[in-house]
Write a protein that holds these residues in place. Structure first.
Motif: not given
Length: 423
Positions: A123-126, A132-156
């Motif tokens: 938000i600070a950089i945008t 508008n920070p919303v597109p950046f934040l939306m892509t980060q939400i999706l990326a966080s869940n995708i990244g969390g899928t890849g490891t044992l500790i990434g997602d509860p």
């Protein structure tokens, strides 16, 4: 079906509805469910504790404590500004870099912690770039869940699955890590068509980003160096925990203790930084699902699923993948996974090879969280940060983007599972 079984189902459904309504805090709803189970005699205090997965709880508490110390160094803010300068403030490249950073951090920290750290910096950089920070934040939400899928500790859900099935960090890297990278790349390409041409910044604003000093973000350089070393050691520890004959919770808690000792931060503030409502929610939820397990409901559901699929492994795998994705988009994925785990264990006891089912559940539950705003905790947290900064993300707005992207990821996962286990 016995009276107690019916009562346990009713209590579970009421708890889930209360969580979905968001009128009652999910921790309160889950604890109320436990109290109801004990008052109706379905569980006792002693038997309820038997259903808690202390390994999952240990990993969560350990990693939360660990990150609470590490973030005091300013390392995450340093990474964000360094990345923005690396791409010279060019918005599309900035979006890609922030997605990759979010995915990588979410793979090795929990994704809620990741978005809490990356969101405000985005938000600070945008704001400097007047974007508008919303597109950046939306892509980060999706990326966080995708990244969390890849490891044992990434997602509860993965922590819960790994603990219940005895799967190691390396097992997740091999079975979900590679496909998570493929899905992330596909998602980036999709966002190129959605946002790529809409992002424009004047040269003056890009210059303003280049004038930021990432070194000013470092609050404690000695702590930052210690943090880097410890993050590497923790990653290695998780990868080798099976060979070390140590539960992943012991690795996480040991890392937390060491970080607290060498970090020399205020211990009370560090402990207060743990998301205790989340810990209470997990603990109580295990007991609520335990109520259905103790009355035989879970066993009946497992038998029903096997009856519908005729015990066919491939059909069962695909049903679990898609059901996990769609239901995890509507419900929080944690209650769904807590319900599915004992079902799959029951199928295993009947002689079924359930290894493919664990990976179908992991991919479906973690990626399904991208479907709607309430699909995963990270979604709610980051949208809340966006709203507080004057850029609300509505349920409909999120679903219009998130649900199609979730379907894309599940189609890719279906092809992957069919190639790996279906033939």
């Amino acid at each position: 079906m016995s009276q107690q079984a019916i009562i346990s189902i009713v209590i579970f459904v009421v708890v889930i509805v209360a969580i979905m309504s968001e009128k009652v805090h999910r921790s309160v709803a889950a604890v109320a469910g436990v109290v109801a189970l004990i008052m109706t005699g379905i569980l006792t205090i002693e038997t309820s504790v038997e259903y808690i997965d202390f390994n999952t709880i240990g990993v969560l508490v350990g990693m939360m404590l660990f990150v609470a110390v590490v973030k005091q160094s300013g390392i995450f803010e340093y990474i964000a500004i360094k990345s923005a300068k690396l791409v010279k403030g060019e918005p599309w490249h900035l979006m890609i870099v922030f997605m990759v950073i979010t995915a990588v951090l979410s793979a090795f920290l929990d994704n809620v912690t990741t978005v809490l750290l990356i969101g405000p910096m985005t938000i600070a950089i945008t704001k400097i770039l007047e974007l508008n920070p919303v597109p950046f934040l939306m892509t980060q939400i999706l990326a966080s869940n995708i990244g969390g899928t890849g490891t044992l500790i990434g997602d509860p859900p993965n922590i819960m699955i790994g603990s219940a099935a005895g799967l190691s960090f390396a097992d997740f890297i091999i079975n979900t890590g590679g496909i998570a990278i493929v899905i992330l790349i596909a998602t980036i390409f999709a966002f190129k068509f959605i946002y790529g041409r809409k992002l424009f910044v004047s040269p003056e604003k890009m210059k303003a980003v280049m004038e930021l000093d990432e070194n000013e973000m470092v609050k404690d350089r000695a702590l930052m160096h210690k943090s880097v070393v410890m993050i590497i050691l923790v990653a290695v520890g998780f990868m080798l925990h099976s060979q070390l004959h140590l539960e992943s919770s012991i690795i996480a808690l040991a890392a937390a203790v060491i970080m607290i000792l060498i970090g020399k931060q205020n211990v009370e503030e560090t402990i207060a930084d743990v998301e205790w409502p989340t810990i209470v929610f997990f603990t109580a939820l295990f007991m609520v699902v335990g109520g259905m397990e103790s009355t035989g409901v879970i066993e009946k559901l497992a038998d029903l699923l096997m009856g519908l699929t005729g015990g066919d492994l491939v059909v069962t795998m695909i049903i679990i993948l898609w059901a996990s994705a769609v239901l995890s988009a509507i419900l929080d994925n944690i209650p769904f996974v807590a319900t599915m785990i004992p079902m799959i264990i029951t199928m295993e006891a009947s002689g079924m090879d359930v290894i493919p089912l664990w990976w179908a559940l992991s991919l479906g539950a973690c990626l399904g969280g991208n479907g709607t705003l309430i699909g995963a905790s990270a979604n709610v947290v980051l949208s809340g940060i966006s709203g507080r900064h004057g850029h609300p993300i509505t349920f409909i707005q999120f679903t219009k983007l998130g649900f199609p992207m979730m379907i894309l990821s599940i189609i890719i996962s279906t092809i992957y599972l069919m190639i790996r286990f279906g033939f």
